[in-house]
Design a protein around this motif. Structure first.
Motif, PDB file in Angstrom:
ATOM      1  N   ASP A 187      29.394  36.805  38.127  1.00  0.00           N
ATOM      2  CA  ASP A 187      28.374  35.849  37.710  1.00  0.00           C
ATOM      3  C   ASP A 187      27.489  35.479  38.901  1.00  0.00           C
ATOM      4  N   ASN A 188      26.199  35.353  38.623  1.00  0.00           N
ATOM      5  CA  ASN A 188      25.238  34.912  39.645  1.00  0.00           C
ATOM      6  C   ASN A 188      25.397  35.690  40.955  1.00  0.00           C
ATOM      7  N   SER A 189      25.446  36.987  40.820  1.00  0.00           N
ATOM      8  CA  SER A 189      25.672  37.844  41.985  1.00  0.00           C
ATOM      9  C   SER A 189      24.672  38.989  42.004  1.00  0.00           C
ATOM     10  N   SER A 224      31.592  35.593  42.136  1.00  0.00           N
ATOM     11  CA  SER A 224      30.440  34.735  41.858  1.00  0.00           C
ATOM     12  C   SER A 224      29.681  34.439  43.144  1.00  0.00           C
ATOM     13  N   ASP A 225      28.393  34.187  43.006  1.00  0.00           N
ATOM     14  CA  ASP A 225      27.523  33.833  44.135  1.00  0.00           C
ATOM     15  C   ASP A 225      27.747  34.779  45.317  1.00  0.00           C
ATOM     16  N   HIS A 272      33.912  34.390  46.247  1.00  0.00           N
ATOM     17  CA  HIS A 272      32.792  33.476  46.002  1.00  0.00           C
ATOM     18  C   HIS A 272      32.000  33.229  47.292  1.00  0.00           C
ATOM     19  N   ASN A 329      37.463  37.605  39.847  1.00  0.00           N
ATOM     20  CA  ASN A 329      36.282  36.810  39.491  1.00  0.00           C
ATOM     21  C   ASN A 329      35.351  36.792  40.701  1.00  0.00           C
ATOM     22  N   SER A 380      23.116  38.131  36.792  1.00  0.00           N
ATOM     23  CA  SER A 380      23.215  38.945  38.006  1.00  0.00           C
ATOM     24  C   SER A 380      22.113  39.991  38.060  1.00  0.00           C
TER      25      SER A 380
END
Length: 568
Positions: free
Chosen positions: A310-312, A283-284, A242, A281, A338
């Motif tokens: 997610d959101n990557s 993310s970001d 993350h 997982n 993403s």
């Protein structure tokens, strides 16, 4: 005169008799209780998680066997059995104390045995804190340690908090060559979480803010892989990445590998992140500007991995051969919110699923990827499946005469496209600048989507095929080229779609249908129908996804096709 036929038959019967006698002797020997016992085990040691988890040992025995554990926290599923090959399953009990060791002993023939050492990590789940060149014990920001040490001391369940700065790996991958600097990597061997994006002067109350404080894990244009995830798949646990930037990896050209927990990690796959038989997982996080001298520069997930992103962003990764961005092999990947942008490679420059891959993508953009062969944007192959909802696939191109600028399907695949826009993708000759199907039976379902305005030198279709007796794609509430299909999949004769006047690019890959009498604004699926479509999928598309657009604007009261609804 000798009867040659009789002579030949007599000789044949003699040798057959000798063969039978030899086999009988062999059988008697194998059944003799004094036959030499043989016992082999695939592994002589296990490093196991501190959580309740299960494992199995591959064993081969030529006699009946018995097994026992010398500690009460190792439980054997069965303790005896007959000869042959078998898996001896065992479970371990959660450890909330120091590291501990137990032994499983397998015995045959009274005095022949093998021992398997089981090392269970400590139950310490304290957070660990990292700054560049940190030299403390890592138990607080004021005593922060370095990233290499943090990865070494971490146990399952730990979170490693990493301050802004650039970190270059100094440790050799498990089983790697210590003399080869390119074998240095950030290897994640436990189910832990890495969180970047903290200021250098962080305190215990500081929260991660990767948009302002960049934490870079860099391969320094040298490491075969910047990050390697080799953690085992333990129930209820996963690896987390993350708030990181993973960059400047450089996968090699030689097909050599290192083996970790029975999984081979090849040096020519995955310059940025390599995930082998693990649950991860992401993310970001940005995986950017990695390279490969051979295959897949960005992310390589293989051998039963399950990856959620997610959101990557996976962007500007360049591979000499196939796949610039993401390669999913015999694994599952869930992608949401993403961007996969401007990656370069041969086949599947953006995203590649092959073989037996599952890719579920929503609210994401695949754009400006540049290929040299099939499937520049999104390519699934060999028994792979994909569901795309609220996705924009645009600006992808290939320099090859092979088809599939936007999406490519090859050799018995299934792709379902829901509320997505596929436009302005190109191939120099064709076919299938938008979507191209080839070889085997490829099933294509399209709902509430716009597929139009894709370009090829030779006139062709936005969805084309090169396979015998191909099934036509299922189209409902969608446009295909100039054609418009209603909710029942019927071509609405006399109603046409003109992408030149009916699609508007608002920038940043936001392409919306516009204008009066635009069928994409009138004949799309309503909210109730979209929910039904989402419920029919396996796995189901969540209602929160299906009832909004790529930017999370509500579709309530609208019948608009494509990834974006124009709310202006």
């Amino acid at each position: 005169m000798i009867n040659r036929k009789f002579h030949f038959n007599a000789i044949a019967k003699f040798f057959i008799g000798v063969f039978i006698m030899m086999n009988l002797v062999g059988c008697d020997k194998n059944n003799d209780d004094t036959f030499s016992p043989k016992l082999t085990v695939a592994r002589e040691s296990f490093d196991v998680s501190n959580s309740n988890s299960q494992y199995a040992i591959d064993v081969l025995s030529n006699k009946p066997w018995e097994a026992q554990s010398n500690v009460d926290w190792i439980n054997l599923e069965i303790t005896s059995g007959g000869n042959g090959r078998f898996n001896l399953s065992f479970s371990v009990v959660e450890n909330d104390d120091d590291q501990r060791t137990g032994i499983i002993t397998i015995t045959i023939g009274g005095d022949t045995s093998r021992e398997i050492v089981v090392n269970q990590e400590a139950g310490n789940t304290d957070d660990i804190f990292v700054v560049p060149n940190g030299s403390g014990d890592g138990l607080s920001w004021s005593k922060a340690t370095n990233l290499a040490n943090a990865l070494n001391i971490a146990v399952s369940g730990n979170t490693i908090h990493i301050a802004e700065g650039t970190y270059v790996p100094s440790e050799t991958i498990t089983g790697g060559d210590p003399s080869d600097e390119r074998d240095r990597t950030f290897e994640i061997t436990r189910n832990i979480t890495l969180v970047g994006g903290y200021p250098i002067n962080a305190t215990k109350d500081t929260e991660s803010d990767p948009s302002n404080y960049t934490t870079i894990l860099s391969g320094n244009d040298s490491s075969y892989h910047v990050v390697v995830v080799s953690a085992s798949k333990d129930e209820g646990q996963k690896v987390g990445l993350h708030g990181l930037t993973i960059s400047e990896g450089n996968a090699g050209s030689a097909s050599t590998s290192t083996e970790i927990n029975g999984v081979k990690f090849r040096r020519d796959y995955g310059g940025g992140v390599v995930i082998g038989n693990a649950i991860v997982n992401i993310s970001d996080t940005r995986i950017i500007e990695n390279k490969s001298e051979k295959f897949v520069a960005g992310i390589y997930a293989f051998e039963g991995s399950v990856v959620t992103m997610d959101n990557s962003e996976v962007s500007n990764n360049i591979s000499v051969s196939n796949v610039g961005g993401i390669w999913v092999s015999e694994s599952k990947m869930y992608i949401s919110n993403s961007k996969i942008l401007a990656n370069e490679g041969g086949t599947g420059a953006g995203i590649h699923g092959y073989p037996d891959a599952e890719i579920y993508m929503n609210n994401s953009i695949v754009a400006d990827n540049k290929g040299k062969s099939y499937g520049a944007g999104f390519y699934v192959r060999q028994n792979s499946i994909a569901i795309l909802a609220n996705c924009m696939i645009t600006g992808n191109s290939s320099t090859s005469k092979n088809g599939g600028g936007g999406i490519m399907m090859y050799n018995n695949t299934k792709v379902t496209i829901i509320s997505s826009t596929i436009t302005d993708n190109s191939v120099p000759i064709g076919p299938g600048a938008g979507i191209y199907r080839r070889s085997g039976e490829n099933v294509l379902n399209i709902y509430n989507s716009i597929i139009s305005g894709n370009h090829q030198l030779v006139d062709g279709k936005d969805v084309d095929t090169y396979e015998a007796d191909a099934l036509p794609p299922k189209l409902e509430s969608s446009t295909l080229g100039a054609m418009v299909f209603d909710q029942n999949g019927v071509d609405s004769n006399g109603i046409t779609f003109n992408y030149n006047t009916m699609l508007q690019n608002l920038g940043d890959f936001v392409i919306v249908p516009v204008g009066e009498n635009n069928p994409a604004l009138i004949y799309g699926a309503d909210l109730e129908e979209l929910v039904r479509i989402g419920d029919r999928q396996d796995p189901k598309v969540e209602e929160s996804i299906i009832t909004s657009d790529l930017s999370h604007n509500s579709r309530t009261g609208l019948k608009i096709m494509g990834a974006f609804v124009n709310i202006n």
